[in-house]
Motif scaffolding. Structure first.
Motif, PDB file in Angstrom:
ATOM      1  N   GLY A   1       0.818  -1.217   0.000  1.00 38.54           N
ATOM      2  CA  GLY A   1       0.000   0.000   0.000  1.00 38.54           C
ATOM      3  C   GLY A   1       0.845   1.257   0.000  1.00 38.54           C
ATOM      4  O   GLY A   1       0.575   2.206  -0.741  1.00 38.54           O
ATOM      5  N   ALA A   2       1.890   1.262   0.817  1.00 36.43           N
ATOM      6  CA  ALA A   2       2.776   2.436   0.883  1.00 36.43           C
ATOM      7  C   ALA A   2       3.501   2.633  -0.445  1.00 36.43           C
ATOM      8  O   ALA A   2       3.632   3.763  -0.928  1.00 36.43           O
ATOM      9  CB  ALA A   2       3.781   2.273   2.024  1.00 36.43           C
ATOM     10  N   LEU A   3       3.968   1.552  -1.042  1.00 34.65           N
ATOM     11  CA  LEU A   3       4.667   1.662  -2.331  1.00 34.65           C
ATOM     12  C   LEU A   3       3.707   2.077  -3.439  1.00 34.65           C
ATOM     13  O   LEU A   3       4.074   2.846  -4.331  1.00 34.65           O
ATOM     14  CB  LEU A   3       5.365   0.347  -2.672  1.00 34.65           C
ATOM     15  CG  LEU A   3       6.542  -0.018  -1.765  1.00 34.65           C
ATOM     16  CD1 LEU A   3       7.069  -1.408  -2.103  1.00 34.65           C
ATOM     17  CD2 LEU A   3       7.642   1.032  -1.824  1.00 34.65           C
ATOM     18  N   PHE A   4       2.474   1.584  -3.383  1.00 36.99           N
ATOM     19  CA  PHE A   4       1.456   2.015  -4.341  1.00 36.99           C
ATOM     20  C   PHE A   4       1.295   3.530  -4.276  1.00 36.99           C
ATOM     21  O   PHE A   4       1.305   4.223  -5.298  1.00 36.99           O
ATOM     22  CB  PHE A   4       0.119   1.318  -4.063  1.00 36.99           C
ATOM     23  CG  PHE A   4      -1.042   1.976  -4.765  1.00 36.99           C
ATOM     24  CD1 PHE A   4      -1.260   1.770  -6.107  1.00 36.99           C
ATOM     25  CD2 PHE A   4      -1.885   2.830  -4.073  1.00 36.99           C
ATOM     26  CE1 PHE A   4      -2.310   2.402  -6.767  1.00 36.99           C
ATOM     27  CE2 PHE A   4      -2.939   3.455  -4.716  1.00 36.99           C
ATOM     28  CZ  PHE A   4      -3.157   3.241  -6.064  1.00 36.99           C
ATOM     29  N   LEU A   5       1.142   4.055  -3.057  1.00 40.94           N
ATOM     30  CA  LEU A   5       0.972   5.502  -2.895  1.00 40.94           C
ATOM     31  C   LEU A   5       2.205   6.263  -3.358  1.00 40.94           C
ATOM     32  O   LEU A   5       2.095   7.309  -3.987  1.00 40.94           O
ATOM     33  CB  LEU A   5       0.655   5.841  -1.439  1.00 40.94           C
ATOM     34  CG  LEU A   5      -0.689   5.354  -0.927  1.00 40.94           C
ATOM     35  CD1 LEU A   5      -0.823   5.617   0.562  1.00 40.94           C
ATOM     36  CD2 LEU A   5      -1.842   5.983  -1.694  1.00 40.94           C
ATOM     37  N   LEU A   6       3.368   5.730  -3.072  1.00 38.46           N
ATOM     38  CA  LEU A   6       4.603   6.391  -3.455  1.00 38.46           C
ATOM     39  C   LEU A   6       4.714   6.516  -4.973  1.00 38.46           C
ATOM     40  O   LEU A   6       5.122   7.554  -5.488  1.00 38.46           O
ATOM     41  CB  LEU A   6       5.798   5.611  -2.890  1.00 38.46           C
ATOM     42  CG  LEU A   6       7.164   6.247  -3.024  1.00 38.46           C
ATOM     43  CD1 LEU A   6       7.211   7.597  -2.324  1.00 38.46           C
ATOM     44  CD2 LEU A   6       8.223   5.322  -2.449  1.00 38.46           C
ATOM     45  N   TYR A   7       4.311   5.490  -5.682  1.00 35.52           N
ATOM     46  CA  TYR A   7       4.505   5.481  -7.135  1.00 35.52           C
ATOM     47  C   TYR A   7       3.292   5.911  -7.953  1.00 35.52           C
ATOM     48  O   TYR A   7       3.451   6.399  -9.061  1.00 35.52           O
ATOM     49  CB  TYR A   7       4.967   4.093  -7.593  1.00 35.52           C
ATOM     50  CG  TYR A   7       6.353   3.787  -7.106  1.00 35.52           C
ATOM     51  CD1 TYR A   7       7.458   4.466  -7.614  1.00 35.52           C
ATOM     52  CD2 TYR A   7       6.576   2.859  -6.103  1.00 35.52           C
ATOM     53  CE1 TYR A   7       8.737   4.214  -7.161  1.00 35.52           C
ATOM     54  CE2 TYR A   7       7.855   2.594  -5.637  1.00 35.52           C
ATOM     55  CZ  TYR A   7       8.924   3.276  -6.172  1.00 35.52           C
ATOM     56  OH  TYR A   7      10.193   3.029  -5.715  1.00 35.52           O
ATOM     57  N   PHE A   8       2.073   5.737  -7.426  1.00 36.54           N
ATOM     58  CA  PHE A   8       0.891   6.002  -8.248  1.00 36.54           C
ATOM     59  C   PHE A   8       0.026   7.166  -7.784  1.00 36.54           C
ATOM     60  O   PHE A   8      -0.700   7.758  -8.576  1.00 36.54           O
ATOM     61  CB  PHE A   8       0.006   4.747  -8.341  1.00 36.54           C
ATOM     62  CG  PHE A   8       0.611   3.648  -9.145  1.00 36.54           C
ATOM     63  CD1 PHE A   8       0.590   3.690 -10.528  1.00 36.54           C
ATOM     64  CD2 PHE A   8       1.221   2.569  -8.514  1.00 36.54           C
ATOM     65  CE1 PHE A   8       1.159   2.667 -11.278  1.00 36.54           C
ATOM     66  CE2 PHE A   8       1.785   1.551  -9.252  1.00 36.54           C
ATOM     67  CZ  PHE A   8       1.765   1.598 -10.639  1.00 36.54           C
TER      68      PHE A   8
END
Length: 152
Positions: A128-135
């Protein structure tokens, strides 16, 4: 793949992640000795570092959670959460391999012991955190969602 770029999906992930980390951080701020005791049980830090780390981590979690909830500096908040989760996952793996049977100290009032379920849950939060970081484009904030006005 349209879902990844959907403003409402991004907002939902931001609110869930922000809420989780705000809850986790505030619980530790309110009961710092409980969190310090949990950290001590892992036997990974020198005793002198447990206090300062037990004070710093909850504030980082809380501020990062607030950033995500408000849609302010979401990249910084997501990066902080991703970094914390990476550290937590490594600690959980080390502790599971060592056979420790301790409460992880993650969320106040929630029984969550070291093990593969906790590792999986943290991996899901890291996703979830990586999703927010990239998208995440932060085109929609909670206030905008309620009023029907998109962020420009």
């Amino acid at each position: 793949m349209k879902l990844l770029h959907n403003d409402y999906f991004q907002l939902a992930v931001r609110l869930i992640m922000g809420g989780l980390f705000l809850y986790a951080g505030l619980g530790k701020i309110i009961a710092p000795l409980d969190f310090a005791a949990s950290m001590y049980n892992y036997k990974l830090l020198p005793d002198e570092l447990i206090g300062p780390v037990a004070v710093a981590i909850p504030w980082i979690e809380t501020l990062a959670g607030i950033c995500l909830l408000l849609g302010f500096n979401t990249k910084g908040g997501s990066l902080a959460i991703a970094g914390l989760l990476t550290m937590f996952i490594i600690i959980l793996i080390i502790s599971a391999v060592r056979g420790l049977d301790v409460d992880c100290g993650c969320f106040s009032g929630v029984e969550r012991t070291v093990g593969f379920l906790a590792i999986f849950e943290d991996l899901a939060m890291l996703a979830g955190a990586l999703f927010l970081l990239y998208f995440d484009r932060v085109k929609l904030t909670p206030l905008a969602a309620l009023t029907g006005k998109n962020k420009s």
